[in-house]
Design a protein around this motif. Sequence first.
Motif, mmCIF file in Angstrom:
data_model
loop_
_atom_site.group_PDB
_atom_site.id
_atom_site.type_symbol
_atom_site.label_atom_id
_atom_site.label_comp_id
_atom_site.label_asym_id
_atom_site.label_seq_id
_atom_site.Cartn_x
_atom_site.Cartn_y
_atom_site.Cartn_z
ATOM 1 N N SER A 102 0.827 -1.206 0.000
ATOM 2 C CA SER A 102 0.000 0.000 0.000
ATOM 3 C C SER A 102 0.863 1.259 0.000
ATOM 4 O O SER A 102 0.376 2.348 -0.313
ATOM 5 N N GLU A 103 2.145 1.101 0.342
ATOM 6 C CA GLU A 103 3.042 2.252 0.345
ATOM 7 C C GLU A 103 3.612 2.528 -1.046
ATOM 8 O O GLU A 103 4.315 3.520 -1.248
ATOM 9 N N LEU A 104 3.319 1.647 -1.994
ATOM 10 C CA LEU A 104 3.854 1.800 -3.347
ATOM 11 C C LEU A 104 3.602 3.197 -3.901
ATOM 12 O O LEU A 104 4.524 3.825 -4.432
ATOM 13 N N THR A 105 2.367 3.659 -3.807
ATOM 14 C CA THR A 105 2.027 4.961 -4.389
ATOM 15 C C THR A 105 2.819 6.091 -3.747
ATOM 16 O O THR A 105 3.265 7.008 -4.429
ATOM 17 N N ALA A 106 3.025 5.985 -2.423
ATOM 18 C CA ALA A 106 3.798 7.016 -1.727
ATOM 19 C C ALA A 106 5.240 7.030 -2.231
ATOM 20 O O ALA A 106 5.812 8.099 -2.481
ATOM 21 N N PHE A 107 5.817 5.835 -2.383
ATOM 22 C CA PHE A 107 7.191 5.760 -2.877
ATOM 23 C C PHE A 107 7.271 6.264 -4.319
ATOM 24 O O PHE A 107 8.217 6.959 -4.696
ATOM 25 N N GLU A 108 6.281 5.887 -5.126
ATOM 26 C CA GLU A 108 6.264 6.343 -6.516
ATOM 27 C C GLU A 108 6.225 7.866 -6.578
ATOM 28 O O GLU A 108 6.918 8.489 -7.390
ATOM 29 N N ALA A 109 5.413 8.459 -5.718
ATOM 30 C CA ALA A 109 5.310 9.916 -5.673
ATOM 31 C C ALA A 109 6.640 10.542 -5.251
ATOM 32 O O ALA A 109 7.066 11.560 -5.810
ATOM 33 N N ALA A 110 7.291 9.926 -4.262
ATOM 34 C CA ALA A 110 8.571 10.452 -3.774
ATOM 35 C C ALA A 110 9.623 10.424 -4.885
ATOM 36 O O ALA A 110 10.391 11.378 -5.049
ATOM 37 N N ALA A 148 9.010 10.339 -8.150
ATOM 38 C CA ALA A 148 8.600 11.282 -9.189
ATOM 39 C C ALA A 148 8.987 12.704 -8.800
ATOM 40 O O ALA A 148 9.431 13.491 -9.639
ATOM 41 N N ALA A 149 8.856 13.016 -7.517
ATOM 42 C CA ALA A 149 9.169 14.357 -7.038
ATOM 43 C C ALA A 149 10.670 14.609 -7.030
ATOM 44 O O ALA A 149 11.124 15.726 -7.256
ATOM 45 N N ARG A 184 13.963 5.637 -4.247
ATOM 46 C CA ARG A 184 13.872 4.699 -5.366
ATOM 47 C C ARG A 184 14.138 3.265 -4.890
ATOM 48 O O ARG A 184 13.496 2.315 -5.336
ATOM 49 N N PHE A 185 15.080 3.135 -3.961
ATOM 50 C CA PHE A 185 15.399 1.826 -3.405
ATOM 51 C C PHE A 185 14.201 1.265 -2.632
ATOM 52 O O PHE A 185 13.845 0.097 -2.768
ATOM 53 N N ASP A 186 13.556 2.150 -1.843
ATOM 54 C CA ASP A 186 12.355 1.735 -1.105
ATOM 55 C C ASP A 186 11.242 1.341 -2.078
ATOM 56 O O ASP A 186 10.517 0.359 -1.845
ATOM 57 N N LEU A 187 11.100 2.124 -3.143
ATOM 58 C CA LEU A 187 10.099 1.814 -4.158
ATOM 59 C C LEU A 187 10.371 0.436 -4.763
ATOM 60 O O LEU A 187 9.465 -0.387 -4.893
ATOM 61 N N ALA A 188 11.631 0.186 -5.113
ATOM 62 C CA ALA A 188 11.988 -1.107 -5.702
ATOM 63 C C ALA A 188 11.679 -2.247 -4.731
ATOM 64 O O ALA A 188 11.157 -3.292 -5.137
ATOM 65 N N SER A 189 11.976 -2.047 -3.453
ATOM 66 C CA SER A 189 11.686 -3.069 -2.449
ATOM 67 C C SER A 189 10.184 -3.353 -2.387
ATOM 68 O O SER A 189 9.761 -4.511 -2.311
ATOM 69 N N ALA A 190 9.396 -2.288 -2.410
ATOM 70 C CA ALA A 190 7.938 -2.447 -2.383
ATOM 71 C C ALA A 190 7.452 -3.147 -3.656
ATOM 72 O O ALA A 190 6.540 -3.971 -3.616
ATOM 73 N N GLN A 191 8.067 -2.799 -4.789
ATOM 74 C CA GLN A 191 7.677 -3.425 -6.055
ATOM 75 C C GLN A 191 7.992 -4.922 -6.051
ATOM 76 O O GLN A 191 7.216 -5.727 -6.566
ATOM 77 N N ILE A 192 9.136 -5.288 -5.464
ATOM 78 C CA ILE A 192 9.464 -6.711 -5.345
ATOM 79 C C ILE A 192 8.388 -7.394 -4.510
ATOM 80 O O ILE A 192 7.881 -8.461 -4.879
#
Length: 121
Positions: A36-44, A46-47, A55-63
Amino acid sequence: GGGAGMGAVPAELPDDAAIAQAKSALELAADAPDASELTAFEAAVAANPDDHQARFDLASAQIGAGQRDAAADNLLHIVETDREWNEGAARAKLLSLFEAVGLEDAWVAAQRRRLSLILFG
């Protein structure tokens, strides 16, 4: 108290690829932020595309969410931009992902080629 934990694997059991694969998968799952945090990481990201930690956190969430293509893209981006960032954390995470998917897997072979091009190309 308590039954035998993860340490109860018999010593004579070969530490074969399947065990390594299972270990990597478990570690990645334990590491993954909530999907559920994916969108927050994606926004971070993108910003601030240069924020490697985001980006690393986003990748972890995506995995964790099973989005391995997107995760690999993000981790490769970090390796390409700053290979030594966080003591090579992005590359280490990639290698864990490869191991979890299975080193014989065609997808892994393709991603490893991309990594090699970045590192040695």
